[in-house]
Motif scaffolding. Sequence first.
Motif, short mmCIF file in Angstrom:
data_model
loop_
_atom_site.label_atom_id
_atom_site.label_comp_id
_atom_site.label_asym_id
_atom_site.label_seq_id
_atom_site.Cartn_x
_atom_site.Cartn_y
_atom_site.Cartn_z
N ASP A 70 0.87 -1.18 0.00
CA ASP A 70 0.00 0.00 0.00
C ASP A 70 0.90 1.23 0.00
OD1 ASP A 70 -2.41 -1.48 0.13
OD2 ASP A 70 -2.14 -1.74 2.29
N HIS A 71 1.06 1.83 -1.15
CA HIS A 71 1.96 2.96 -1.32
C HIS A 71 1.60 4.06 -0.31
CE1 HIS A 71 4.07 6.29 -3.16
NE2 HIS A 71 4.73 5.40 -3.90
N PRO A 72 2.58 4.61 0.39
CA PRO A 72 2.28 5.60 1.43
C PRO A 72 1.64 6.89 0.90
CG PRO A 72 4.66 5.42 1.10
CD PRO A 72 4.02 4.31 0.31
N ARG A 73 1.80 7.18 -0.38
CA ARG A 73 1.17 8.37 -0.95
C ARG A 73 0.02 8.00 -1.88
NH1 ARG A 73 6.31 9.15 -0.39
NH2 ARG A 73 6.96 8.70 -2.50
N CYS A 86 1.31 0.21 -7.22
CA CYS A 86 2.73 0.47 -6.99
C CYS A 86 3.08 0.14 -5.54
CB CYS A 86 3.05 1.93 -7.30
SG CYS A 86 4.80 2.34 -7.17
N ALA A 87 4.00 -0.79 -5.36
CA ALA A 87 4.53 -1.08 -4.02
C ALA A 87 5.55 0.00 -3.66
CB ALA A 87 5.17 -2.45 -4.00
N PHE A 88 5.91 0.04 -2.40
CA PHE A 88 6.90 1.02 -1.95
C PHE A 88 7.96 0.30 -1.13
CE2 PHE A 88 8.69 4.36 0.71
CZ PHE A 88 8.89 5.37 -0.23
N LEU A 89 9.20 0.62 -1.41
CA LEU A 89 10.34 0.04 -0.72
C LEU A 89 10.80 1.01 0.36
CD1 LEU A 89 12.43 -2.31 -0.80
CD2 LEU A 89 13.76 -0.90 -2.36
N LEU A 110 1.91 -6.74 -8.31
CA LEU A 110 2.05 -5.30 -8.53
C LEU A 110 3.08 -5.04 -9.62
CD1 LEU A 110 1.87 -4.08 -4.85
CD2 LEU A 110 0.21 -3.66 -6.64
N PRO A 111 2.76 -4.12 -10.55
CA PRO A 111 3.65 -3.90 -11.70
C PRO A 111 4.73 -2.84 -11.49
CG PRO A 111 1.60 -2.72 -12.03
CD PRO A 111 1.46 -3.48 -10.73
N ALA A 112 4.76 -2.19 -10.33
CA ALA A 112 5.75 -1.12 -10.13
C ALA A 112 6.21 -1.08 -8.68
CB ALA A 112 5.13 0.22 -10.51
N LEU A 113 7.40 -0.57 -8.52
CA LEU A 113 8.01 -0.40 -7.20
C LEU A 113 8.64 0.98 -7.15
CD1 LEU A 113 8.90 -1.57 -4.45
CD2 LEU A 113 10.93 -2.48 -5.61
N GLU A 114 8.34 1.70 -6.10
CA GLU A 114 8.90 3.03 -5.90
C GLU A 114 9.68 3.05 -4.60
OE1 GLU A 114 6.59 6.68 -7.14
OE2 GLU A 114 6.61 7.00 -4.96
N LEU A 115 10.64 3.96 -4.51
CA LEU A 115 11.44 4.11 -3.30
C LEU A 115 11.88 5.55 -3.17
CD1 LEU A 115 14.63 4.37 -4.39
CD2 LEU A 115 14.25 1.95 -4.83
N ASN A 116 12.37 5.87 -2.00
CA ASN A 116 12.96 7.18 -1.75
C ASN A 116 14.43 6.96 -1.45
OD1 ASN A 116 12.76 10.12 -1.05
ND2 ASN A 116 13.56 9.32 0.86
N VAL A 117 15.26 7.84 -1.94
CA VAL A 117 16.69 7.78 -1.62
C VAL A 117 17.14 9.19 -1.26
CG1 VAL A 117 17.38 8.00 -4.06
CG2 VAL A 117 18.96 7.02 -2.41
N PHE A 118 17.89 9.30 -0.17
CA PHE A 118 18.38 10.61 0.25
C PHE A 118 19.45 11.09 -0.73
CE2 PHE A 118 16.45 9.14 4.17
CZ PHE A 118 15.78 10.28 4.58
#
Length: 159
Positions: A82-85, A90-93, A124-132
Amino acid sequence: MTGLSLRPMTPDEFVTWQEQLARDFAEDKVTAGAWPADGALDRARRFNAETLPQGLDTPRMLMLRAVLDDGTPVGQVWITFDHPRGAADCAFLYDIEVDAAHRGRGLGRALLEAAERTVREHGLPALELNVFGGNDRAIALYRSAGYAVTSQLMRKSLD
Protein backbone atom coordinates in the motif's frame (compact mmCIF):
# COMPACT_ATOMS: atom_id res chain seq x y z
CA MET A 1 28.65 -14.94 -6.38
CA THR A 2 26.60 -17.22 -4.19
CA GLY A 3 22.83 -17.07 -4.71
CA LEU A 4 20.68 -14.77 -2.61
CA SER A 5 17.12 -15.39 -1.46
CA LEU A 6 14.63 -13.73 0.86
CA ARG A 7 12.99 -15.21 3.94
CA PRO A 8 10.71 -13.69 6.58
CA MET A 9 12.48 -11.75 9.29
CA THR A 10 12.41 -13.47 12.70
CA PRO A 11 11.01 -11.64 15.76
CA ASP A 12 14.52 -11.23 17.21
CA GLU A 13 15.85 -9.90 13.91
CA PHE A 14 12.90 -7.52 13.75
CA VAL A 15 13.69 -5.98 17.15
CA THR A 16 17.34 -5.46 16.27
CA TRP A 17 16.51 -4.12 12.81
CA GLN A 18 13.89 -1.68 14.14
CA GLU A 19 16.42 -0.03 16.46
CA GLN A 20 19.09 0.25 13.75
CA LEU A 21 16.53 1.42 11.21
CA ALA A 22 15.38 4.19 13.55
CA ARG A 23 18.98 5.30 14.18
CA ASP A 24 19.81 5.32 10.47
CA PHE A 25 16.56 7.09 9.50
CA ALA A 26 17.04 9.76 12.17
CA GLU A 27 20.62 10.34 11.03
CA ASP A 28 19.57 10.59 7.37
CA LYS A 29 16.79 13.06 8.19
CA VAL A 30 19.14 15.22 10.28
CA THR A 31 21.86 15.12 7.60
CA ALA A 32 19.30 16.09 4.95
CA GLY A 33 18.21 19.04 7.07
CA ALA A 34 14.66 17.73 7.38
CA TRP A 35 14.70 17.20 11.15
CA PRO A 36 16.58 18.84 14.01
CA ALA A 37 18.99 16.51 15.81
CA ASP A 38 17.19 17.00 19.10
CA GLY A 39 14.42 14.41 19.23
CA ALA A 40 15.20 12.87 15.83
CA LEU A 41 15.67 9.35 17.16
CA ASP A 42 12.38 9.44 19.07
CA ARG A 43 10.66 10.80 15.98
CA ALA A 44 12.07 7.97 13.84
CA ARG A 45 10.96 5.38 16.40
CA ARG A 46 7.45 6.88 16.40
CA PHE A 47 7.36 6.76 12.59
CA ASN A 48 8.28 3.06 12.64
CA ALA A 49 5.72 2.29 15.35
CA GLU A 50 2.97 4.13 13.45
CA THR A 51 3.90 2.54 10.12
CA LEU A 52 4.19 -0.95 11.60
CA PRO A 53 1.52 -0.93 14.33
CA GLN A 54 1.43 -4.75 14.45
CA GLY A 55 5.18 -5.20 14.02
CA LEU A 56 6.01 -8.17 11.83
CA ASP A 57 2.29 -8.96 11.56
CA THR A 58 1.31 -5.59 10.06
CA PRO A 59 -0.91 -6.38 7.07
CA ARG A 60 0.46 -5.77 3.57
CA MET A 61 3.98 -5.20 4.87
CA LEU A 62 6.91 -7.53 4.27
CA MET A 63 10.05 -7.43 6.37
CA LEU A 64 12.43 -9.89 4.79
CA ARG A 65 15.97 -11.01 5.49
CA ALA A 66 18.36 -11.60 2.61
CA VAL A 67 20.36 -14.80 2.97
CA LEU A 68 23.02 -16.51 0.89
CA ASP A 69 22.63 -20.13 -0.20
CA ASP A 70 24.66 -21.22 2.82
CA GLY A 71 22.16 -19.49 5.15
CA THR A 72 24.33 -16.48 5.98
CA PRO A 73 22.14 -13.40 6.55
CA VAL A 74 23.47 -10.47 4.52
CA GLY A 75 20.78 -7.78 4.49
CA GLN A 76 17.13 -6.90 4.72
CA VAL A 77 14.29 -5.32 2.84
CA TRP A 78 10.99 -3.71 3.91
CA ILE A 79 8.22 -3.49 1.33
CA THR A 80 4.64 -2.27 1.58
CA PHE A 81 1.95 -3.15 -0.92
CA ASP A 82 0.00 0.00 0.00
CA HIS A 83 1.96 2.96 -1.32
CA PRO A 84 2.28 5.60 1.43
CA ARG A 85 1.17 8.37 -0.95
CA GLY A 86 -1.60 6.31 -2.52
CA ALA A 87 0.01 5.55 -5.90
CA ALA A 88 -2.11 2.92 -7.61
CA ASP A 89 -0.59 -0.45 -8.54
CA CYS A 90 2.73 0.47 -6.99
CA ALA A 91 4.53 -1.08 -4.02
CA PHE A 92 6.90 1.02 -1.95
CA LEU A 93 10.34 0.04 -0.72
CA TYR A 94 10.82 1.56 2.72
CA ASP A 95 14.21 0.00 3.44
CA ILE A 96 16.82 -2.02 1.63
CA GLU A 97 20.26 -2.60 3.01
CA VAL A 98 23.15 -4.98 2.72
CA ASP A 99 24.89 -5.52 6.06
CA ALA A 100 28.18 -3.59 6.24
CA ALA A 101 30.35 -6.71 6.37
CA HIS A 102 28.92 -7.93 3.05
CA ARG A 103 29.00 -4.76 0.94
CA GLY A 104 30.97 -4.36 -2.26
CA ARG A 105 30.19 -7.82 -3.64
CA GLY A 106 27.16 -7.08 -5.83
CA LEU A 107 24.68 -8.10 -3.16
CA GLY A 108 22.85 -4.76 -3.28
CA ARG A 109 21.82 -5.37 -6.87
CA ALA A 110 20.87 -8.97 -6.08
CA LEU A 111 18.80 -7.81 -3.11
CA LEU A 112 17.05 -5.17 -5.21
CA GLU A 113 16.26 -7.75 -7.89
CA ALA A 114 14.89 -10.13 -5.25
CA ALA A 115 12.68 -7.34 -3.87
CA GLU A 116 11.39 -6.59 -7.37
CA ARG A 117 10.60 -10.28 -7.95
CA THR A 118 8.68 -10.35 -4.67
CA VAL A 119 6.61 -7.33 -5.71
CA ARG A 120 5.84 -8.90 -9.10
CA GLU A 121 4.88 -12.19 -7.40
CA HIS A 122 2.34 -10.21 -5.36
CA GLY A 123 0.78 -8.86 -8.56
CA LEU A 124 2.05 -5.30 -8.53
CA PRO A 125 3.65 -3.90 -11.70
CA ALA A 126 5.75 -1.12 -10.13
CA LEU A 127 8.01 -0.40 -7.20
CA GLU A 128 8.90 3.03 -5.90
CA LEU A 129 11.44 4.11 -3.30
CA ASN A 130 12.96 7.18 -1.75
CA VAL A 131 16.69 7.78 -1.62
CA PHE A 132 18.38 10.61 0.25
CA GLY A 133 20.31 12.99 -1.99
CA GLY A 134 23.71 12.32 -0.45
CA ASN A 135 23.53 8.55 -0.97
CA ASP A 136 25.44 8.52 -4.26
CA ARG A 137 26.12 4.78 -4.22
CA ALA A 138 22.42 3.93 -3.86
CA ILE A 139 21.41 6.51 -6.47
CA ALA A 140 23.83 4.96 -8.96
CA LEU A 141 22.49 1.48 -8.21
CA TYR A 142 18.87 2.53 -8.69
CA ARG A 143 19.64 4.39 -11.92
CA SER A 144 21.54 1.43 -13.34
CA ALA A 145 18.60 -0.82 -12.38
CA GLY A 146 16.19 1.32 -14.42
CA TYR A 147 14.66 3.56 -11.74
CA ALA A 148 13.72 7.07 -12.84
CA VAL A 149 13.35 10.18 -10.72
CA THR A 150 9.63 10.90 -10.25
CA SER A 151 10.00 13.88 -7.92
CA GLN A 152 12.91 15.73 -6.40
CA LEU A 153 13.12 17.81 -3.26
CA MET A 154 16.00 20.26 -3.18
CA ARG A 155 17.43 22.41 -0.40
CA LYS A 156 19.93 25.22 -0.15
CA SER A 157 21.41 26.36 3.14
CA LEU A 158 21.17 30.13 3.42
CA ASP A 159 23.58 30.46 6.32
